[in-house]
Design an enzyme around this catalytic site. Sequence first.
Site, PDB file in Angstrom:
ATOM      1  N   ARG A 103       0.846  -1.190   0.000  1.00  0.00           N
ATOM      2  CA  ARG A 103       0.000   0.000   0.000  1.00  0.00           C
ATOM      3  C   ARG A 103       0.883   1.243   0.000  1.00  0.00           C
ATOM      4  O   ARG A 103       1.874   1.313   0.734  1.00  0.00           O
ATOM      5  CB  ARG A 103      -0.887  -0.027   1.240  1.00  0.00           C
ATOM      6  CG  ARG A 103      -1.862   1.135   1.427  1.00  0.00           C
ATOM      7  CD  ARG A 103      -2.533   0.932   2.770  1.00  0.00           C
ATOM      8  NE  ARG A 103      -3.662   1.812   3.039  1.00  0.00           N
ATOM      9  CZ  ARG A 103      -3.792   2.534   4.157  1.00  0.00           C
ATOM     10  NH1 ARG A 103      -2.851   2.503   5.074  1.00  0.00           N
ATOM     11  NH2 ARG A 103      -4.864   3.263   4.359  1.00  0.00           N
ATOM     12  N   GLU A 126      -5.379  -1.397   7.921  1.00  0.00           N
ATOM     13  CA  GLU A 126      -4.335  -0.934   8.829  1.00  0.00           C
ATOM     14  C   GLU A 126      -4.426  -1.694  10.137  1.00  0.00           C
ATOM     15  O   GLU A 126      -5.497  -1.768  10.749  1.00  0.00           O
ATOM     16  CB  GLU A 126      -4.469   0.566   9.142  1.00  0.00           C
ATOM     17  CG  GLU A 126      -4.258   1.497   7.979  1.00  0.00           C
ATOM     18  CD  GLU A 126      -4.252   2.961   8.415  1.00  0.00           C
ATOM     19  OE1 GLU A 126      -4.050   3.221   9.621  1.00  0.00           O
ATOM     20  OE2 GLU A 126      -4.454   3.830   7.547  1.00  0.00           O
ATOM     21  N   GLU A 141      -9.355   7.009   5.852  1.00  0.00           N
ATOM     22  CA  GLU A 141     -10.020   7.116   7.154  1.00  0.00           C
ATOM     23  C   GLU A 141     -11.069   8.231   7.137  1.00  0.00           C
ATOM     24  O   GLU A 141     -10.937   9.273   7.764  1.00  0.00           O
ATOM     25  CB  GLU A 141      -8.993   7.306   8.260  1.00  0.00           C
ATOM     26  CG  GLU A 141      -8.128   6.062   8.415  1.00  0.00           C
ATOM     27  CD  GLU A 141      -7.204   6.095   9.612  1.00  0.00           C
ATOM     28  OE1 GLU A 141      -6.902   5.008  10.135  1.00  0.00           O
ATOM     29  OE2 GLU A 141      -6.779   7.196  10.017  1.00  0.00           O
TER      30      GLU A 141
END
Length: 534
Positions: free
Chosen positions: A237, A430, A328
């Site tokens: 990522r 994550e 997020e």
Amino acid sequence: MSHTSPPPVSRRRALPRRLIVLGATLATAAAVLVAAPFATAASTLTNPGFDSNGATQTPSGWSESGTTSASKSEAGGRSGGYQLAHWASSAYTVETFQTLTGLASGTYTMTAWTRSSGGQNASYISLRNCGGAEAFAYIPTSSSAWTQISTSVTVTSGNCTVVIRSRANANNWINVDEVTFARTGSTGGSGGGISIRGVDLSGLKKNEDKGAVYYDANGARGDAIAILRSGGANYARLKVWVNPVDGYNNKARVLTMASRIKAAGMKLLIDFHYSDSWADPGKQVKPAAWANYSFSQLRDAVYNHTYDVLSALRNQGTTADMVQVGNELNSGMLHPDGSYQNFNNLGQLLTSGINAVRAVDSGTRVMLHLAEGGNNSLFRWWFDGVIGAGVQFDVIGASYYPYWHGSLSSLQANLNDMATRYNKDVVVVETAYGFTTAQKDSHTNIFNSSLASAGGFPATPQGQVDEIRAVFNVVRNVPNGRGLGVFYWEPAWTAVAGNGWDPTNPNSGNAWENQALFDYNCRALPAVAVLGTA
């Protein structure tokens, strides 16, 4: 759909930093060969080592398509006496392939030992016509040493075509040997079991440029990507900032890192922050260049920025396999225009980015990502809102740090609900855990004894291993095979001067080094090997 406030946020951090932390494109169809499959009688590979009939134009059991003169078996190989070779004195595109029939439904993995001259436009192994999207792994082009690569797919049609493909320039070559194809998992949904064993490597280039070195578990110095790949990581990522002050995580740096990642045989997830610095639930700041844009200009900027980066990746042969439109996004993006308080605006911005992803490559999957993976009420509220605003996407991503985001059971319940409620694949995009509470540099670390207590695992190398295994196990147990996998956040972000948390301040320190997967002697921790087995 409009809302005035999100559900309460649990364990919100209050630090002045980013607070929640973890090939050529197949769309160029003119270059992709449509080949009639060669059906074998059994569900095992014929002549996997290319030794059966010696040096020959067409190896026994295999078929060829395209510039067929460029494909042959020849003397040499990693084992046995022969190997597959792709080579021609002029530019060529060729496939060597074999179709297996009568396969039980489930997850299958192809491995191959490969080496390369470099210089190809695209060289890879793939699994095609298996009942879903083609899965592939690029053949490394960084050296001529033998390297094992692999790719996995869910078979639902009873058949699967094993492909070795080159689109190359004059005198470029690859060798392939010891191909395997074996069932590695049971029947599932579109996820087909754990297929993503990911690492976020966004900070690696800057770390290296500031002097970081890496060693494997035996103490041999090596490339961090290669060390993580050998431990089982198959996906990387990379975050993208628009115009960062330090010049890292911009388009140019992402292109460089993408080439290394694809060369290592890994897939690529691109994470757009739509900011010049960290974007997270408490901080969604517009890039400086976009600060005075009208909403329509902002919407166009999202499209253009997304398209610009992704098309550049495609054009250099490192097409993104998956893309996050936003990072997020609990509170929305590009505040105040795309705040959670206006799902209509947020939906338009997200759709603009998603349209750009699809325009570059319709096969690239789109993820929408929230923090607080154990907070089901938050996830339901947010995804109901964006779906109500007409946003169309493929994958739900969640950050989950056990010391902030609740119990493993709450993560399990939330992921199960997301997969069934919205009929989507899910990823923990994550996670991380500390192997110690000691510090390497003078900057106070995020993970401390208090968070170790809250996280439920000891702050030791074994505790780090156990946390990773536990999160993988949660994802594995998502119903109908909808749990795709896990990304470990910044495993290579070790403490070096000049690569702290603040891109605007070269003297800032690293608050993360005790959650890396390399110890304070820069040696790979046991958790690296767990990436491939958890």
